[in-house]
Design a protein around this motif. Structure first.
Motif, PDB file in Angstrom:
ATOM      1  N   TRP A  89      -1.308  -0.153  -7.185  1.00  0.00           N
ATOM      2  CA  TRP A  89      -0.286  -0.339  -6.161  1.00  0.00           C
ATOM      3  C   TRP A  89       0.383  -1.705  -6.283  1.00  0.00           C
ATOM      4  O   TRP A  89       1.602  -1.811  -6.158  1.00  0.00           O
ATOM      5  CB  TRP A  89      -0.900  -0.185  -4.768  1.00  0.00           C
ATOM      6  N   THR A 125       5.529   5.416   3.164  1.00  0.00           N
ATOM      7  CA  THR A 125       5.320   4.282   2.271  1.00  0.00           C
ATOM      8  C   THR A 125       6.566   3.422   2.381  1.00  0.00           C
ATOM      9  O   THR A 125       7.685   3.912   2.223  1.00  0.00           O
ATOM     10  CB  THR A 125       5.107   4.718   0.810  1.00  0.00           C
ATOM     11  N   SER A 167       4.431  -2.495  -7.098  1.00  0.00           N
ATOM     12  CA  SER A 167       5.179  -3.045  -5.963  1.00  0.00           C
ATOM     13  C   SER A 167       6.137  -4.134  -6.425  1.00  0.00           C
ATOM     14  O   SER A 167       5.979  -4.721  -7.494  1.00  0.00           O
ATOM     15  CB  SER A 167       4.204  -3.614  -4.920  1.00  0.00           C
ATOM     16  N   SER A 211       0.815  -1.216   0.000  1.00  0.00           N
ATOM     17  CA  SER A 211       0.000   0.000   0.000  1.00  0.00           C
ATOM     18  C   SER A 211       0.847   1.263   0.000  1.00  0.00           C
ATOM     19  O   SER A 211       1.928   1.317   0.587  1.00  0.00           O
ATOM     20  CB  SER A 211      -0.922   0.026   1.221  1.00  0.00           C
ATOM     21  N   SER A 212       0.311   2.272  -0.623  1.00  0.00           N
ATOM     22  CA  SER A 212       0.906   3.605  -0.641  1.00  0.00           C
ATOM     23  C   SER A 212       0.466   4.391   0.585  1.00  0.00           C
ATOM     24  O   SER A 212      -0.596   4.134   1.175  1.00  0.00           O
ATOM     25  CB  SER A 212       0.462   4.327  -1.907  1.00  0.00           C
ATOM     26  N   ALA A 253       4.186  -0.013  -3.754  1.00  0.00           N
ATOM     27  CA  ALA A 253       3.532   1.091  -4.462  1.00  0.00           C
ATOM     28  C   ALA A 253       4.522   2.045  -5.129  1.00  0.00           C
ATOM     29  O   ALA A 253       4.354   3.262  -5.085  1.00  0.00           O
ATOM     30  CB  ALA A 253       2.604   1.854  -3.517  1.00  0.00           C
TER      31      ALA A 253
END
Length: 285
Positions: free
Chosen positions: A190, A63, A194, A41-42, A68
């Motif tokens: 995201w 982050t 990643s 996740s951002s 992300a």
């Protein structure tokens, strides 16, 4: 100083090992609040909460490396403990005190680790849909050894599959992540941005680790928010009891259920989440 300009910078431990990026905003003289998002996740997870706080706090949104679009740092050692060590270093280097840590999912596990490492600086923790022993949510009889074996298996499988298949695996989990199907598109972005190996490693830790012993080192009060919605496998009262059992070693903890939400509570029920966050922070001032 009010109105700190947002700045995105690479940051890490005292050894300059990059573990996250951080965006700072708000009022540097205000209450210090750290937001840590979860797996893949951002920091944009917290955009609604940050907007609601405005200039009322000194806000630091992280982050983690490999998630992300933030470059990965490598795949050795514990991801969660490495992130926690880096955050504790950031607190020490910045001289921050009375820090309120808000962590979602994996970020909640990181927050507990930081609170244990920096007890003099961390004044409170909010763990958003996060527990210290993930495997026991699904099997109350799970042992640390069983969980570790499963976590290693999951990590190996996730790291070995072709990237398209990996993204398809992540896609399958979207319905339990959020009721907001529009947010699913954001999560897909995201995932795609990643690092697959980092996600595999981090998920293996989340699913395979028993972090319960760290609770003995946490002095700060802990508020746990969990989510319930129609279609959940247990009723809201049972869910609350399951989470309370995980945090039972903490004398100063409380569990609250926010209904009408899945895992991303702040996305599915932003008004309820922001109201509870505001009360949580006001209790710490």
């Amino acid at each position: 100083m009010a109105g700190v300009a947002s700045a995105l910078v690479l940051a890490g431990t005292a050894h300059a090992e990059d573990r996250f990026v951080v965006e700072r905003s708000g009022d540097s003289s205000g209450q210090t609040v750290f937001f840590v998002p979860g797996l893949a996740s951002s920091g944009a997870t917290w955009d609604g909460a940050v907007a609601a706080l405005g200039d009322s706090a000194d806000i630091h949104v992280f982050t983690l490396a490999g998630f992300a679009g933030v470059p990965a740092t490598g795949h050795e050692g514990s991801f969660i403990e490495g992130a926690a060590e880096a955050l504790a270093g950031y607190i020490a280097e910045g001289g921050y005190t009375h820090v309120s840590l808000i962590g979602h999912s994996l970020g909640g596990q990181v927050a507990l680790q930081v609170a244990a490492r920096a007890p003099e600086a961390v004044s409170a923790v909010m763990a958003v849909d996060s527990v210290p022993f993930y495997a026991r949510l699904f099997n109350p009889a799970a042992t640390p050894e069983q969980a570790a074996a499963s976590g290693e298996m999951f990590a190996a499988q996730m790291s070995a599959v072709p990237h398209a298949q990996f993204l398809a695996m992540m896609e399958q989990g979207l319905p339990v992540q959020s009721l907001d199907t529009g947010f699913h598109d954001t999560m897909r972005e995201w995932f795609a941005a990643s690092d697959q190996q980092t996600i595999a490693r981090a998920f293996g830790e989340v699913s395979g680790s028993d972090f319960t012993p760290v609770l003995d080192e946490v002095r700060a009060p802990v508020l746990v928010l969990t989510a319930w919605a129609d279609g959940s496998p247990v009723d809201a009262a049972t869910l609350e009891a399951m989470y309370a059992a995980q945090y039972a070693p903490l004398a100063n903890s409380r569990v609250e259920v926010i209904e009408g939400a899945r895992h991303f509570i702040m996305i599915d029920q932003p008004d309820a989440f922001n109201a509870r966050l505001a009360r949580f922070l006001s209790e710490r001032r």
